[in-house]
Enzyme design. Structure first.
Site, PDB file in Angstrom:
ATOM      1  N   TYR A 144       6.001  -3.202  13.905  1.00 11.56           N
ATOM      2  CA  TYR A 144       5.768  -2.416  12.692  1.00 11.56           C
ATOM      3  C   TYR A 144       6.557  -1.112  12.736  1.00 11.56           C
ATOM      4  CZ  TYR A 144       3.464   0.398   9.142  1.00 11.56           C
ATOM      5  OH  TYR A 144       3.232   1.198   8.059  1.00 11.56           O
ATOM      6  N   GLY A 201      -2.302  -1.002  -3.855  1.00 17.13           N
ATOM      7  CA  GLY A 201      -2.132   0.199  -3.061  1.00 17.13           C
ATOM      8  C   GLY A 201      -1.120   1.162  -3.623  1.00 17.13           C
ATOM      9  N   GLY A 244       5.395  -4.599  -4.514  1.00 16.53           N
ATOM     10  CA  GLY A 244       4.015  -4.420  -4.086  1.00 16.53           C
ATOM     11  C   GLY A 244       3.113  -4.139  -5.260  1.00 16.53           C
ATOM     12  N   GLY A 290       2.048   0.712  -4.347  1.00 15.29           N
ATOM     13  CA  GLY A 290       2.854   0.151  -5.429  1.00 15.29           C
ATOM     14  C   GLY A 290       2.161   0.279  -6.771  1.00 15.29           C
TER      15      GLY A 290
END
Length: 300
Positions: A172, A21, A18, A23
């Protein structure tokens, strides 16, 4: 809130999935601590931008981008193969990247529901592929980024991939529960096999990341942003429990870390609680077996 800063990472290599954000914030902090970092993601442009931002913030930072599309197990294998050719050790693997609640059913390259595939199965496969490099490290850690959503999952072992009756939120929550189960079971298997890994889970609380832009409509996005301002925290603050799990000398393998403030949504990092179902050893064993089959990997 006092900022947690990881101890010196000089001489270590961390792989963070990632590029934005959480990451990005994790990679930035690890670079500040002197570690080498590979930021892995599918968008080369965003990856290059993240690397450039870190380099501008931390002069001399040793940060690189690695091409990795978690919606493709083929890409996972290719990324890991390149890394095994180029490196001898991976000290930290941060299984962070994810997507949240696409409004319509989307599938990975292999035909898995996208959240199951990206958030969980690809990271399960990536960890297996990098296990030789992790085992070669002196203090290897795998941090799987879960969510408070794990506590709301309606788990069905026979609908593991959420392919039946797709519901964005349900899929999710299920993917985040699976990440939590994986972190716990990986530690158990490391202990039994002598891999020497420390496997931990972490969640960011209610943090303002680009996950909320994935889907759900404009009104939901706006209302979410308002709630974030009231009771949430920034991506940098949300990264704190991940960094604590990755670097704290007192962080215990198999444990979960998250914010310790209001409803675990914000605050300083500390011990958190798994969903009760994570304690079910027989269920974790069955999920692991099915995950190995679906991912086409074997641990050991």
């Amino acid at each position: 809130m006092q900022t947690y800063r990881p101890p010196s990472q000089t001489g270590t290599l961390s792989v963070v999935t990632g590029t934005g954000g959480l990451g990005y914030e994790v990679a930035l902090s690890l670079a500040r601590a002197g570690g080498r970092v590979i930021l892995a993601g599918r968008d080369a442009g965003k990856g290059a931008e993240a690397v450039a931002r870190i380099a501008a913030t931390v002069p001399g930072a040793d940060v690189a981008y690695g091409a990795l599309d978690l919606a493709s197990l083929r890409s996972v294998r290719e990324f890991a193969s390149r890394l095994r050719r180029q490196e001898t050790v991976v000290d930290r693997l941060i299984n962070n990247a994810g997507i949240m609640s696409p409004p319509e059913l989307e599938l990975t390259e292999e035909g898995h529901e996208l959240q199951f595939g990206v958030n969980y199965l690809a990271h399960f496969a990536l960890t297996a592929e990098l296990l030789p490099l992790l085992r070669a490290a002196s203090d290897p850690r795998v941090v799987s980024v879960t969510s408070l959503a794990q506590h709301y999952a309606k788990f069905d072992i026979d609908n593991l991939r959420s392919e039946k009756g797709y519901h964005p939120g349900r899929a999710y929550c299920g993917s985040k529960l699976l990440q939590a189960m994986f972190a716990r079971e990986l530690q158990e298997r490391s202990n039994a096999a002598g891999w020497g890994l420390k496997s931990l889970a972490a969640h960011p609380g209610f943090a303002g990341t680009n996950l909320f832009a994935t889907g759900g409509g404009v009104s939901r996005f706006v209302s979410t942003r308002i709630i974030l301002l009231l009771i949430g925290q920034t991506a940098a603050q949300g990264a704190q429990p991940i960094l604590y799990a990755a670097g704290s000398p007192v962080a215990a393998g198999g444990s979960l870390y998250g914010p310790t403030g209001f409803m675990q949504m914000r605050g300083a990092p500390g011990p958190g609680k798994y969903a009760k179902i994570v304690d079910d050893q027989a269920l974790r064993d069955e999920v692991w077996r099915r995950s190995e089959d679906l991912a086409g990997v074997r641990y050991g």
